[in-house]
Enzyme design. Structure first.
Site, PDB file in Angstrom:
ATOM      1  CE1 TYR A  75      -3.806   2.314   0.390  1.00 37.74           C
ATOM      2  CE2 TYR A  75      -2.696   3.141   2.351  1.00 37.74           C
ATOM      3  CZ  TYR A  75      -3.695   3.258   1.409  1.00 37.74           C
ATOM      4  OH  TYR A  75      -4.578   4.312   1.469  1.00 37.74           O
ATOM      5  CG  ASP A  76       3.012   2.039   3.539  1.00 38.74           C
ATOM      6  OD1 ASP A  76       1.773   2.072   3.575  1.00 38.74           O
ATOM      7  OD2 ASP A  76       3.714   1.773   4.523  1.00 38.74           O
ATOM      8  CD  GLN A 132       0.312   2.848  19.257  1.00 36.15           C
ATOM      9  OE1 GLN A 132      -0.208   3.199  20.310  1.00 36.15           O
ATOM     10  NE2 GLN A 132       0.186   1.626  18.764  1.00 36.15           N
ATOM     11  CG  ASP A 134       3.018   2.725  24.153  1.00 37.60           C
ATOM     12  OD1 ASP A 134       2.357   2.990  23.113  1.00 37.60           O
ATOM     13  OD2 ASP A 134       4.144   3.214  24.372  1.00 37.60           O
ATOM     14  NE  ARG A 156       1.483   9.052   9.395  1.00 39.30           N
ATOM     15  CZ  ARG A 156       1.217   7.867   8.864  1.00 39.30           C
ATOM     16  NH1 ARG A 156       0.034   7.618   8.382  1.00 39.30           N
ATOM     17  NH2 ARG A 156       2.139   6.936   8.818  1.00 39.30           N
TER      18      ARG A 156
END
Length: 435
Positions: free
Chosen positions: A258-259, A322, A319, A388
């Site tokens: 995909y990337d 993100q 964790d 992001r």
């Protein structure tokens, strides 16, 4: 001796002259049409027709006022509404069906403005179907091309029967011949669950599918918009991400179909632009949510909402620190249309700069659906980006665009749609609700 017959007295007869009619008198050319009119009472029919026309124009005057220059006036309210509705269109499209706009509110006599003919690949999917709604609403004719791998007919069924809507079951990996003005190329599975299901097919869709649609744009002179992704930045070393950042992508990882597929699609798009003169636009889309998302597509928002509605634990990978940025689908559609109608190629980041950790998102979902929902931690997935967040300065300055819907306002609309689809609660209408 042979006898000889002689016709005496005619040996030297002169030859008669060839036939020549008498020249016509000059008055003949004037009298002939008059005789035609008088013959069989044709004059009576002419006079009756003139009388009827006179009576019609006397007692039923037209509401349009001619200015003697081939134009008619139209109400200012229509012009103001029309210009406001199409104010985002570039000049070359504002004149479709017209020669030009003019401040006097006049349009050429007998001509009507026509909408554009637009192809939306992946138009039966989550984002594509909302885009189709907007294009149909503003008066364009839309052709949806979808192979229904992740798209659903239910997303566009409300347009069935509309003469300005067409649906073609087709895979963009195969060539397609159409006559169109614009191409929105959205076809590609966008969630990890879907694009990892068949990674070879995913990269073929990104590369071969994009090649086919760019070839179509080149042949018919259409403008082409590629919906790329924030995944081109990979696991970014720069935060927030600007369009000039080249990214940090693993070319052989499980997400690279995909990337890297989208990165290659961007390369092809720019090569067609520079080498073949195709008008192109590139949008890099960040996390988007809203009604019509696939319920079990593995994306964090849809996962959390579906799990909370089903009274299941909310699964947090790693964790939970993100970060992601979440934009409502109506904001994205507005950005895509502005990009297509604008004069800038891009790429442009289209996303909401509001940043949430996974734990913060889980708490917002708890507040919206079930305060008693449990959180369950699981091992992190491979190549999952840690941060992001888009820098949308370029989109603000060049497109005049920024998101308007906050997560706390948009999430309840998505919850209403998911509740209806999961439990079949038709009292919860609004599966197509947008802001």
């Amino acid at each position: 001796m042979g006898s000889e017959l002689i016709f005496r007295g005619h040996e030297a007869q002169p030859m008669a002259d060839s036939y020549s009619p008498k020249p016509l008198k000059p008055w003949f050319y004037v009298a002939r049409p008059i005789r035609y009119i008088l013959r069989e009472q044709r004059l009576v029919f002419v006079l009756v027709g003139i009388a009827i026309a006179t009576v019609g124009f006397t007692f039923f005057p037209t509401s349009r006022t001619s200015h003697g220059n081939g134009y008619v006036s139209i109400p200012n309210t229509f012009v103001e509404h029309d210009l406001a509705h199409y104010s985002q269109r570039p000049l070359y499209q504002q004149g479709v069906g017209l020669k030009t706009w003019n401040s006097g509110g006049k349009i050429p006599l007998g001509l009507k403005r026509k909408g554009l003919r637009i192809v939306v690949t992946g138009g039966a999917g989550f984002v594509g179907s909302h885009l189709v709604d907007r294009l149909i609403e503003r008066g364009d004719s839309v052709i949806v091309v979808d192979n229904f791998f992740t798209g659903r007919k239910e997303n566009v069924m409300h347009h069935f029967g509309n003469p300005r809507f067409e649906l073609i079951r087709h895979d963009v990996v195969e060539p397609l011949l159409l006559e169109v003005d614009q191409i929105y190329h959205l076809a590609c599975p966008a969630s990890p669950v879907h694009y990892k299901f068949n990674p070879v097919k995913t990269i073929k869709t990104n590369v071969v599918g994009t090649l086919n649609m760019l070839g179509l744009a080149k042949r018919v002179g259409a403008r082409f918009l590629l919906t790329s992704t924030s995944e081109v930045y990979g696991d970014p070393l720069q935060h927030p991400q600007v369009e000039t950042y080249w990214g940090n992508v693993n070319p052989i990882g499980v997400r690279s179909c995909y990337d890297e597929g989208k990165r290659t699609a961007e390369t092809l798009t720019m090569d067609y632009h520079r080498g073949a003169g195709v008008e192109v636009r590139i949008a890099r889309i960040f996390n988007t949510y809203g009604p019509r998302m696939c319920i079990d597509d593995g994306r964090v928002v849809s996962n959390f909402v579906a799990q909370a509605l089903r009274k299941q634990p909310l699964t947090v990978y790693g964790d939970g620190k993100q970060t992601r940025s979440f934009q409502y689908v109506s904001d994205l559609v507005e950005g895509l249309i502005r990009l297509m109608e604008g004069e800038h190629v891009g790429p442009f980041n289209l996303g909401n700069p509001g940043e949430f950790t996974m734990l913060e998102l889980a708490k917002v979902v708890q507040e919206s659906i079930d305060p008693d929902a449990k959180i369950e931690y699981r091992p992190n997935t491979e190549d999952d980006p840690h941060k992001r967040k888009p820098d949308i300065t370029k989109a603000k300055e060049q497109l005049g665009w920024e998101p308007k819907v906050s997560l706390r306002k948009g999430l309840p609309l998505m919850v209403k749609d998911f509740r209806q689809r999961i439990f079949g609660d038709h009292k919860e209408g609004g599966a197509t609700t947008t802001i």
